[in-house]
Structure formats: C-alpha cells, structure tokens
Design a protein around this motif. Structure first.
Motif, PDB file in Angstrom:
ATOM      1  N   ALA A 103       0.829  -1.203   0.000  1.00 53.45           N
ATOM      2  CA  ALA A 103       0.000   0.000   0.000  1.00 53.45           C
ATOM      3  C   ALA A 103       0.866   1.256   0.000  1.00 53.45           C
ATOM      4  N   GLU A 104       1.969   1.219   0.748  1.00 53.58           N
ATOM      5  CA  GLU A 104       2.843   2.385   0.793  1.00 53.58           C
ATOM      6  C   GLU A 104       3.467   2.645  -0.573  1.00 53.58           C
ATOM      7  N   GLN A 105       3.846   1.599  -1.268  1.00 55.55           N
ATOM      8  CA  GLN A 105       4.374   1.758  -2.615  1.00 55.55           C
ATOM      9  C   GLN A 105       3.358   2.453  -3.523  1.00 55.55           C
ATOM     10  N   GLU A 106       2.130   1.951  -3.500  1.00 52.85           N
ATOM     11  CA  GLU A 106       1.109   2.512  -4.378  1.00 52.85           C
ATOM     12  C   GLU A 106       0.827   3.975  -4.044  1.00 52.85           C
ATOM     13  N   ILE A 107       0.759   4.282  -2.766  1.00 55.65           N
ATOM     14  CA  ILE A 107       0.468   5.651  -2.345  1.00 55.65           C
ATOM     15  C   ILE A 107       1.613   6.579  -2.737  1.00 55.65           C
ATOM     16  N   ARG A 108       2.844   6.142  -2.546  1.00 58.28           N
ATOM     17  CA  ARG A 108       3.985   6.974  -2.905  1.00 58.28           C
ATOM     18  C   ARG A 108       4.014   7.245  -4.411  1.00 58.28           C
ATOM     19  N   ALA A 109       3.720   6.226  -5.207  1.00 62.01           N
ATOM     20  CA  ALA A 109       3.720   6.419  -6.654  1.00 62.01           C
ATOM     21  C   ALA A 109       2.690   7.463  -7.076  1.00 62.01           C
ATOM     22  N   LYS A 110       1.509   7.411  -6.473  1.00 61.73           N
ATOM     23  CA  LYS A 110       0.476   8.398  -6.795  1.00 61.73           C
ATOM     24  C   LYS A 110       0.888   9.801  -6.348  1.00 61.73           C
ATOM     25  N   MET A 111       1.531   9.893  -5.197  1.00 56.66           N
ATOM     26  CA  MET A 111       1.969  11.194  -4.709  1.00 56.66           C
ATOM     27  C   MET A 111       3.032  11.797  -5.619  1.00 56.66           C
ATOM     28  N   VAL A 112       3.954  10.957  -6.088  1.00 51.79           N
ATOM     29  CA  VAL A 112       4.996  11.446  -7.003  1.00 51.79           C
ATOM     30  C   VAL A 112       4.376  11.872  -8.329  1.00 51.79           C
ATOM     31  N   ALA A 113       3.402  11.079  -8.808  1.00 49.11           N
ATOM     32  CA  ALA A 113       2.757  11.428 -10.074  1.00 49.11           C
ATOM     33  C   ALA A 113       2.062  12.786 -10.001  1.00 49.11           C
ATOM     34  N   LYS A 114       1.636  13.159  -8.807  1.00 46.14           N
ATOM     35  CA  LYS A 114       0.977  14.457  -8.628  1.00 46.14           C
ATOM     36  C   LYS A 114       1.974  15.573  -8.304  1.00 46.14           C
ATOM     37  N   GLY A 115       3.268  15.246  -8.355  1.00 43.18           N
ATOM     38  CA  GLY A 115       4.276  16.275  -8.151  1.00 43.18           C
ATOM     39  C   GLY A 115       4.768  16.425  -6.737  1.00 43.18           C
ATOM     40  N   SER A 116       4.433  15.531  -5.840  1.00 42.53           N
ATOM     41  CA  SER A 116       4.893  15.646  -4.457  1.00 42.53           C
ATOM     42  C   SER A 116       6.370  15.306  -4.360  1.00 42.53           C
ATOM     43  N   ASP A 117       7.066  15.995  -3.505  1.00 42.62           N
ATOM     44  CA  ASP A 117       8.472  15.740  -3.246  1.00 42.62           C
ATOM     45  C   ASP A 117       8.583  14.913  -1.973  1.00 42.62           C
ATOM     46  N   LEU A 118       8.828  13.615  -2.155  1.00 40.27           N
ATOM     47  CA  LEU A 118       8.855  12.727  -0.999  1.00 40.27           C
ATOM     48  C   LEU A 118      10.153  12.826  -0.208  1.00 40.27           C
ATOM     49  N   ALA A 119      11.010  13.765  -0.576  1.00 45.04           N
ATOM     50  CA  ALA A 119      12.217  13.947   0.217  1.00 45.04           C
ATOM     51  C   ALA A 119      11.896  14.599   1.563  1.00 45.04           C
ATOM     52  N   THR A 120      10.741  15.193   1.658  1.00 42.82           N
ATOM     53  CA  THR A 120      10.378  15.835   2.919  1.00 42.82           C
ATOM     54  C   THR A 120       9.833  14.799   3.884  1.00 42.82           C
ATOM     55  N   SER A 121      10.198  14.924   5.135  1.00 42.25           N
ATOM     56  CA  SER A 121       9.788  13.947   6.140  1.00 42.25           C
ATOM     57  C   SER A 121       8.286  13.958   6.352  1.00 42.25           C
ATOM     58  N   ALA A 122       7.661  15.120   6.193  1.00 43.02           N
ATOM     59  CA  ALA A 122       6.214  15.192   6.417  1.00 43.02           C
ATOM     60  C   ALA A 122       5.460  14.347   5.409  1.00 43.02           C
ATOM     61  N   ASN A 157       6.720  11.806   3.720  1.00 41.86           N
ATOM     62  CA  ASN A 157       7.034  10.404   4.003  1.00 41.86           C
ATOM     63  C   ASN A 157       6.125   9.871   5.100  1.00 41.86           C
ATOM     64  N   ALA A 158       5.956  10.654   6.153  1.00 49.83           N
ATOM     65  CA  ALA A 158       5.095  10.227   7.251  1.00 49.83           C
ATOM     66  C   ALA A 158       3.652  10.112   6.787  1.00 49.83           C
ATOM     67  N   GLU A 159       3.231  10.999   5.913  1.00 50.83           N
ATOM     68  CA  GLU A 159       1.860  10.932   5.404  1.00 50.83           C
ATOM     69  C   GLU A 159       1.642   9.661   4.594  1.00 50.83           C
ATOM     70  N   ARG A 164      -1.044   6.749   5.683  1.00 50.79           N
ATOM     71  CA  ARG A 164      -2.139   6.375   4.783  1.00 50.79           C
ATOM     72  C   ARG A 164      -2.085   4.885   4.451  1.00 50.79           C
ATOM     73  N   ALA A 165      -0.878   4.340   4.329  1.00 48.92           N
ATOM     74  CA  ALA A 165      -0.746   2.900   4.063  1.00 48.92           C
ATOM     75  C   ALA A 165      -1.249   2.082   5.243  1.00 48.92           C
ATOM     76  N   ILE A 166      -0.915   2.506   6.446  1.00 55.15           N
ATOM     77  CA  ILE A 166      -1.387   1.790   7.633  1.00 55.15           C
ATOM     78  C   ILE A 166      -2.904   1.876   7.743  1.00 55.15           C
ATOM     79  N   ASP A 167      -3.450   3.064   7.477  1.00 54.58           N
ATOM     80  CA  ASP A 167      -4.906   3.222   7.549  1.00 54.58           C
ATOM     81  C   ASP A 167      -5.609   2.325   6.545  1.00 54.58           C
ATOM     82  N   ARG A 168      -5.057   2.234   5.334  1.00 52.81           N
ATOM     83  CA  ARG A 168      -5.688   1.387   4.326  1.00 52.81           C
ATOM     84  C   ARG A 168      -5.658  -0.074   4.748  1.00 52.81           C
TER      85      ARG A 168
END
Length: 305
Positions: free
Chosen positions: A139-158, A160-162, A166-170
């Motif tokens: 789930a974390e993989q899928e969520i991260r891929a969608k976030m990157v596709a929308k232009g999110s910079d996952l280098a920020t800790s916030a 990453n934590a999000e 979200r993966a745990i909640d799913r």
C-alpha cells in the motif's frame, strides 16, 4: 604382406640402434593465459523517486505481523461490534475467543468476540496475520507512486510520514473488515447448528429473504454470468473453483455481514476498503436492501439488541 615389406620400413631404425645419448628433456608447456573475465553487469536502474520502501517496511515486509498491528486491528473490530450492538444470544452461548495466528507464532487471544462455538464444543476462530506487513508495504508503494505522479516531493519527512500513515490506515480497514467477514461465518454457522439441533434459532423467514435478495442482486448475477459466458462481465475466472466459492451460501452471508459491519459502524477504514473492493461486494445503493434484510435477520435471531 608383400615380399619386399612396406616401403617405409627401410627408413625406420630399431629402438636398439638409437644409441645411449643424453635423454631428451621435455620442457613443460607454458601456462595458458586465463581468459579475461566478462565485465560486471551494469547496476540496476534506480527506481523512480517515491517507489522505494522506507527501511522499517523493507524489514517488516519479510516477517509476520507484529503484535502492535494486531492490537490496532483488533481494537477497531471490537469497537465496531460494540457500536453496532452485536452480542451473542444467551441460548447460543457466549463466544469463546478469536486468535490471530502467524506462520509459527500465536499473536495473542482476544476473549471478547469470535470463536466457533456450538453447544459447548469450542474451537477458536483463527485469523491469518501472515502478510499484514507485506500489505502495508504494498500500500505504501502505491500511495507513494500516486503522490509522485501528482508532483509531491517525498524527500520531505512530512510527506514520508503521510504516505506511511495512509498505508497503515488502508491496511487497517482491510484486516478489520477481514475480522468482520470471519465473524460473520461464526454467526451463520452457529445459527445453522442451533437450528438443525433444536429448530429454535429464530429468524428463519428473515434469513430466507436475505438469501433471496443476495441471490437476485446484480453483483451475484455478474459473478455467475461472468463465468458462464466466459468473457462478459466484470472479470474472468480461470476455472470454476473460485466462482463456486463466491456463490456458496455461507460465503455470501459472510461477505454481506462484512459489508453490513462497515456500513453500520461507519468506520472510515472499513468503509474505504469495502467500497473499493467491488468485485465480490455490493455497491452502496445495491446493498441498501440487503443491509436492511441483514439487520432484520440479526435482530430476529437475537444477535442485535
């Protein structure tokens, strides 16, 4: 042999006529050069940003679920049971307990709900905890891929934590819904056992109406048709085993109870999971009459206050 012998015999000298000269020294052959080893393969291409798992999940995806994961899911499931007002009728006996099991370990007993229980014969309803952490990682993989596709910079800790939260909640919604599904089996099988023995389980007519609504629903018709027609319908089956499994009475009852618990409790993780898992569960509007029929049956049988 010809009288003159072979023509080359005259050119040969017997070994005894070679004389006593120094022995011929045979030099060892020079070592052959070793072949040049092939160059090492190029390193694998780096995955796109956002598709790498965080270090804790790389480790945890290969092991069984931890007790903390089980505790969170268990608390969600028990809270949903209490909120809906689910309780075992006195004549059925109080359920024993359910147990989460991993590959080799028992991850704890939870004595409030669960367990196959009938007339004093108690066996535990066991739920599979293996793979829970792998599902979190997926789930974390899928969520991260969608976030990157929308232009999110996952280098920020916030961010990453999000992604992690979200993966745990799913995954919580998926496994809490799994508890509801298995407990639905417990209710249905216990009810049938009591009815067969004593004929006083209650809610016979209500259960028949519930089964009729499910059997005539579009979802069940699509499952049946998608197999019979081979290609038309929501998806194909490789063989009839899974199709027959989905159409069993006990499986339809468990899936209906699973969706009923999500809708009645209003727990967001369960609702998100059941509403996204649309192959074998019902759409929200389609499920409404089934939900009402399930409530009537549970009340008639004494499972709802």
């Amino acid at each position: 042999m010809p009288s003159g012998g072979f023509r080359n015999q005259r050119r040969l000298r017997p070994l005894r006529d070679l004389g006593d000269g120094p022995p011929v020294r045979v030099l060892p052959e020079a070592p052959k050069p070793r072949p040049t080893p092939p160059p090492p393969p190029p390193p694998p291409p780096a995955p796109p940003p956002g598709l790498q798992l965080t270090e804790p999940y790389v480790k945890r995806a290969l092991v069984e679920a931890e007790e903390e994961d089980v505790r969170i899911v268990t608390e969600d499931a028990l809270a949903a049971f209490r909120q809906v007002g689910l309780n075992a009728p006195e004549k059925f006996g109080q359920p024993d307990k359910f147990r989460w099991r991993g590959k080799n370990t028992d991850l704890g007993d939870h004595p409030e709900y669960g367990g196959w229980y009938a007339q004093g014969v108690q066996t535990r309803l066991e739920m599979n905890a293996v793979g829970m952490n792998a599902r979190i990682a997926q789930a974390e993989q899928e969520i991260r891929a969608k976030m990157v596709a929308k232009g999110s910079d996952l280098a920020t800790s916030a961010l990453n934590a999000e992604a992690r939260q979200r993966a745990i909640d799913r995954t919580r919604g998926e496994f809490t819904s799994y508890v509801s599904h298995e407990y639905g089996h417990h209710i249905d099988e216990t009810w049938k056992f009591r009815q067969q023995l004593f004929g006083d389980a209650g809610g016979v007519a209500e259960r028949q109406e519930l089964l009729r609504l499910m059997d005539e629903s579009r979802t069940i018709s699509n499952i049946r048709r998608s197999y019979l027609r081979g290609e038309n319908g929501p998806w194909k089956f490789n063989d009839n085993t899974y199709r027959d499994y989905l159409l069993r009475e006990q499986e339809m009852m468990a899936r209906a109870f699973q969706q009923f618990m999500a809708e009645e409790s209003g727990q967001k993780p369960q609702l998100r999971w059941t509403r996204s898992y649309d192959k074998t569960l019902w759409g929200k509007d389609e499920f409404q009459p089934i939900r009402e029929a399930m409530r009537k049956w549970l009340k008639a049988a004494g499972w709802l206050t």
